[in-house]
Enzyme design. Sequence first.
Site, PDB file in Angstrom:
ATOM      1  N   CYS A 112       0.801  -1.226   0.000  1.00  0.00           N
ATOM      2  CA  CYS A 112       0.000   0.000   0.000  1.00  0.00           C
ATOM      3  C   CYS A 112       0.834   1.277   0.000  1.00  0.00           C
ATOM      4  O   CYS A 112       0.328   2.346  -0.333  1.00  0.00           O
ATOM      5  CB  CYS A 112      -0.946  -0.005   1.199  1.00  0.00           C
ATOM      6  SG  CYS A 112      -2.068  -1.416   1.251  1.00  0.00           S
ATOM      7  N   HIS A 259      -3.560   7.158   2.890  1.00  0.00           N
ATOM      8  CA  HIS A 259      -3.920   5.847   2.361  1.00  0.00           C
ATOM      9  C   HIS A 259      -5.322   5.490   2.847  1.00  0.00           C
ATOM     10  O   HIS A 259      -5.654   5.670   4.018  1.00  0.00           O
ATOM     11  CB  HIS A 259      -2.909   4.802   2.832  1.00  0.00           C
ATOM     12  CG  HIS A 259      -3.309   3.398   2.511  1.00  0.00           C
ATOM     13  ND1 HIS A 259      -3.681   3.013   1.242  1.00  0.00           N
ATOM     14  CD2 HIS A 259      -3.419   2.289   3.295  1.00  0.00           C
ATOM     15  CE1 HIS A 259      -3.994   1.721   1.262  1.00  0.00           C
ATOM     16  NE2 HIS A 259      -3.840   1.271   2.492  1.00  0.00           N
ATOM     17  N   ASN A 289     -10.305  -0.265   0.071  1.00  0.00           N
ATOM     18  CA  ASN A 289      -8.845  -0.195   0.076  1.00  0.00           C
ATOM     19  C   ASN A 289      -8.310  -0.821  -1.200  1.00  0.00           C
ATOM     20  O   ASN A 289      -8.363  -2.031  -1.374  1.00  0.00           O
ATOM     21  CB  ASN A 289      -8.314  -0.942   1.311  1.00  0.00           C
ATOM     22  CG  ASN A 289      -6.800  -0.902   1.420  1.00  0.00           C
ATOM     23  OD1 ASN A 289      -6.102  -0.460   0.511  1.00  0.00           O
ATOM     24  ND2 ASN A 289      -6.278  -1.396   2.529  1.00  0.00           N
TER      25      ASN A 289
END
Length: 332
Positions: A112, A259, A289
């Site tokens: 990520c 994020h 996500n």
Amino acid sequence: MRGIKILGAGMYMPETVASNDWFSTILDTSDEWIYTRTGIRERRISEDKPNWYMAAEASRAAVADSGIAPEDIDLVLAATCSPDYFYPALSCLVQQQVGAVNAAAFDINSACTGFINALDTASRFLQDGDYRNILIVASERLAPHCDYTDRTASILFGDGAGAAVVTRSDKPMWSYLSAKGDFFNALYCKVDQSRSNCPLLKPDALPEGIIDTEAKTHTLQMNGKAVYKFAVDAMETAVNKVLERSGLTTGDIDLFIPHQANARIIESAVKGLNLPAEKVYVNLEKHGNTSSACIPTCLAELKAESRIKEGMKICLVGFGAGLTSGAIVFEQ
């Protein structure tokens, strides 16, 4: 000065929507249960389009938005933890699809945190006079890696791609990158080697307790409590570190893009950093996500709405498997 300027941004989201209500048909869960714990209402699933296809579509959109020709791209950087091939690199497939015939290409995998690390890498290449325009694409097809009998992890992730074309700027940029490999087992997805027909191979030597069920040999595994604890601390630390390096304060920043992992993580970090909510951009509710693609899809949405303006000070912050984290502050 290691400055960068975003010339163009683009994104691609698959057509298929997996809503919380859909998850309630395959798992013991509900829209209320998922939303109150994650802030997610829906996410996209790429039914038949591979990772490289999504990456190429996002890249084409970014190049078109930048106003430069594909031939003027000097480097393609791709961030992904879910490639279609071990090799060639996703970046090479994107280079071919986009027509960036003069570009070098390589991939970055820090899960990520991938876009943060790729942008930092791009800024360093741009200091070299041989590199003027760099295409960064972050693309993830996570659905094949998720265990859809596990309601704690599968509900979080979606598929998608975001891209940006950047060039060198005389305006300032600062970065802070970090990794804590000691905690790798908090979030991982092992390569399944069981299909090999080499008669000499034996089961892999593994740390005790890591792979103890069949599902753990080929699907994403996450220790939610450990990741949550790391994530809040890592986001706060990364932002504070990069602001310390820049000499700026949170009040100097015009836009924060974190994020998009979990609304609770973002809210906790925002509170700890004493950030005004109106400066924080969140698209988690509709995308979930998407790992490395989260931040560039936010950039693409903001740029499409003309919300990224000349002179803005922007802070990007991410964390992911590794465990990795990082933050970047730049002036557009």
